[in-house]
Write an enzyme that holds these catalytic residues in place. Sequence first.
Site, PDB file in Angstrom:
ATOM      1  N   GLY A  43      77.603  15.591  -7.230  1.00 11.59           N
ATOM      2  CA  GLY A  43      78.849  15.547  -6.452  1.00 11.59           C
ATOM      3  C   GLY A  43      78.937  14.437  -5.429  1.00 11.59           C
ATOM      4  O   GLY A  43      80.028  13.974  -5.087  1.00 11.59           O
ATOM      5  N   ASP A 102      79.698  24.251   1.799  1.00 10.62           N
ATOM      6  CA  ASP A 102      80.503  25.450   1.528  1.00 10.62           C
ATOM      7  C   ASP A 102      79.769  26.671   2.091  1.00 10.62           C
ATOM      8  O   ASP A 102      79.839  26.929   3.291  1.00 10.62           O
ATOM      9  CB  ASP A 102      80.757  25.531   0.013  1.00 10.62           C
ATOM     10  CG  ASP A 102      81.629  26.702  -0.379  1.00 10.62           C
ATOM     11  OD1 ASP A 102      82.370  27.210   0.478  1.00 10.62           O
ATOM     12  OD2 ASP A 102      81.584  27.123  -1.552  1.00 10.62           O
ATOM     13  N   PHE A 151      89.402  25.646  -3.043  1.00 13.54           N
ATOM     14  CA  PHE A 151      88.583  24.935  -4.018  1.00 13.54           C
ATOM     15  C   PHE A 151      89.186  23.562  -4.300  1.00 13.54           C
ATOM     16  O   PHE A 151      90.338  23.446  -4.720  1.00 13.54           O
ATOM     17  CB  PHE A 151      88.449  25.732  -5.313  1.00 13.54           C
ATOM     18  CG  PHE A 151      87.288  25.248  -6.126  1.00 13.54           C
ATOM     19  CD1 PHE A 151      85.995  25.650  -5.837  1.00 13.54           C
ATOM     20  CD2 PHE A 151      87.485  24.330  -7.148  1.00 13.54           C
ATOM     21  CE1 PHE A 151      84.919  25.160  -6.553  1.00 13.54           C
ATOM     22  CE2 PHE A 151      86.405  23.832  -7.876  1.00 13.54           C
ATOM     23  CZ  PHE A 151      85.120  24.260  -7.577  1.00 13.54           C
TER      24      PHE A 151
HETATM   25  P1  IMP Z   1      77.082  25.584  -1.063  1.00 12.13           P
HETATM   26  O1  IMP Z   1      75.672  25.749  -1.521  1.00 12.13           O
HETATM   27  O2  IMP Z   1      77.908  26.836  -1.265  1.00 12.13           O
HETATM   28  O3  IMP Z   1      77.254  25.013   0.323  1.00 12.13           O
HETATM   29  O4  IMP Z   1      77.778  24.634  -2.097  1.00 12.13           O
HETATM   30  C1  IMP Z   1      77.535  23.335  -2.194  1.00 12.13           C
HETATM   31  C2  IMP Z   1      77.886  22.840  -3.562  1.00 12.13           C
HETATM   32  O5  IMP Z   1      78.842  23.669  -4.244  1.00 12.13           O
HETATM   33  C3  IMP Z   1      78.515  21.485  -3.419  1.00 12.13           C
HETATM   34  O6  IMP Z   1      77.536  20.477  -3.479  1.00 12.13           O
HETATM   35  C4  IMP Z   1      79.484  21.454  -4.571  1.00 12.13           C
HETATM   36  O7  IMP Z   1      78.870  20.929  -5.728  1.00 12.13           O
HETATM   37  C5  IMP Z   1      79.852  22.899  -4.839  1.00 12.13           C
HETATM   38  N1  IMP Z   1      81.139  23.241  -4.209  1.00 12.13           N
HETATM   39  C6  IMP Z   1      81.365  24.024  -3.137  1.00 12.13           C
HETATM   40  N2  IMP Z   1      82.669  24.097  -2.841  1.00 12.13           N
HETATM   41  C7  IMP Z   1      83.296  23.321  -3.770  1.00 12.13           C
HETATM   42  C8  IMP Z   1      84.675  22.977  -3.989  1.00 12.13           C
HETATM   43  O8  IMP Z   1      85.618  23.363  -3.293  1.00 12.13           O
HETATM   44  N3  IMP Z   1      84.900  22.157  -5.044  1.00 12.13           N
HETATM   45  C9  IMP Z   1      83.923  21.671  -5.858  1.00 12.13           C
HETATM   46  N4  IMP Z   1      82.630  21.959  -5.660  1.00 12.13           N
HETATM   47  C10 IMP Z   1      82.323  22.781  -4.630  1.00 12.13           C
END
Ligand code: IMP
Length: 194
Positions: A43, A102, A151
């Site tokens: 990403g 996130d 999202f």
């Molecule tokens: P976390 O571990 O929940 O903080 O998520 C981090 C990862 O989830 C990011 O590096 C993204 O790849 C994916 N992610 C979280 N939210 C989104 C979103 O709104 N769109 C796309 N990918 C997301």
Amino acid sequence: MQSDIQRVLFDGPAIHKRLGELAKQITADYSDRELTVIAILTGSLMFMSDLLRRIPLPLRLDCLSVVSYHGKTQTSGDVIFKELAVPDVADRDVLILDDILDTGYTLAAVRKKLEMAKPRSIRVCVLLSKRKQRARDIDADYIGFAIDDEFVVGYGLDFMERYRNLPYVGVLRKELLERMASDDSVMLSQAKHL
Ligand code: IMP
Ligand code: MG
């Protein structure tokens, strides 16, 4: 692809303007040190490439591939490192780059893993940070944009590995998310490449 986007949050020029400001701040903060950047694939690819070209400092770059198995659009708590060995960051000033903060599971896991190698310092830089309660106690030191808990896709961010090549960040249409997410048999068999 464009018709799947409900609304654009940040277009190309807005992203590039903000990256200029972030790069200036990072350059000033690390002016007397050698930076070691650890980018989290996939990403952060666009973000990393556009941001780092604006930082005129000597720096090292490494990438980490992390996979999180999930259902629907949420990251699970299981964060799996694809590399057998993490980069040796002992005594280094580390800056972790990711696309979005996130739940915090991913960045908390990466940070913990890198801390084991005893770096001199660790900071976190994300393009986007969702305003929400996190599952892990982690915050970013540098944030491109704070956004609502929606999202988003584009500029590196995906939904089921698509939309990464959009030159802007936008909110994906709700119907699309719901339709895809209701098909758990498809979603649960997917490993999400962060
Ligand atoms: P976390 O571990 O929940 O903080 O998520 C981090 C990862 O989830 C990011 O590096 C993204 O790849 C994916 N992610 C979280 N939210 C989104 C979103 O709104 N769109 C796309 N990918 C997301
Ligand atoms: Mg992703």
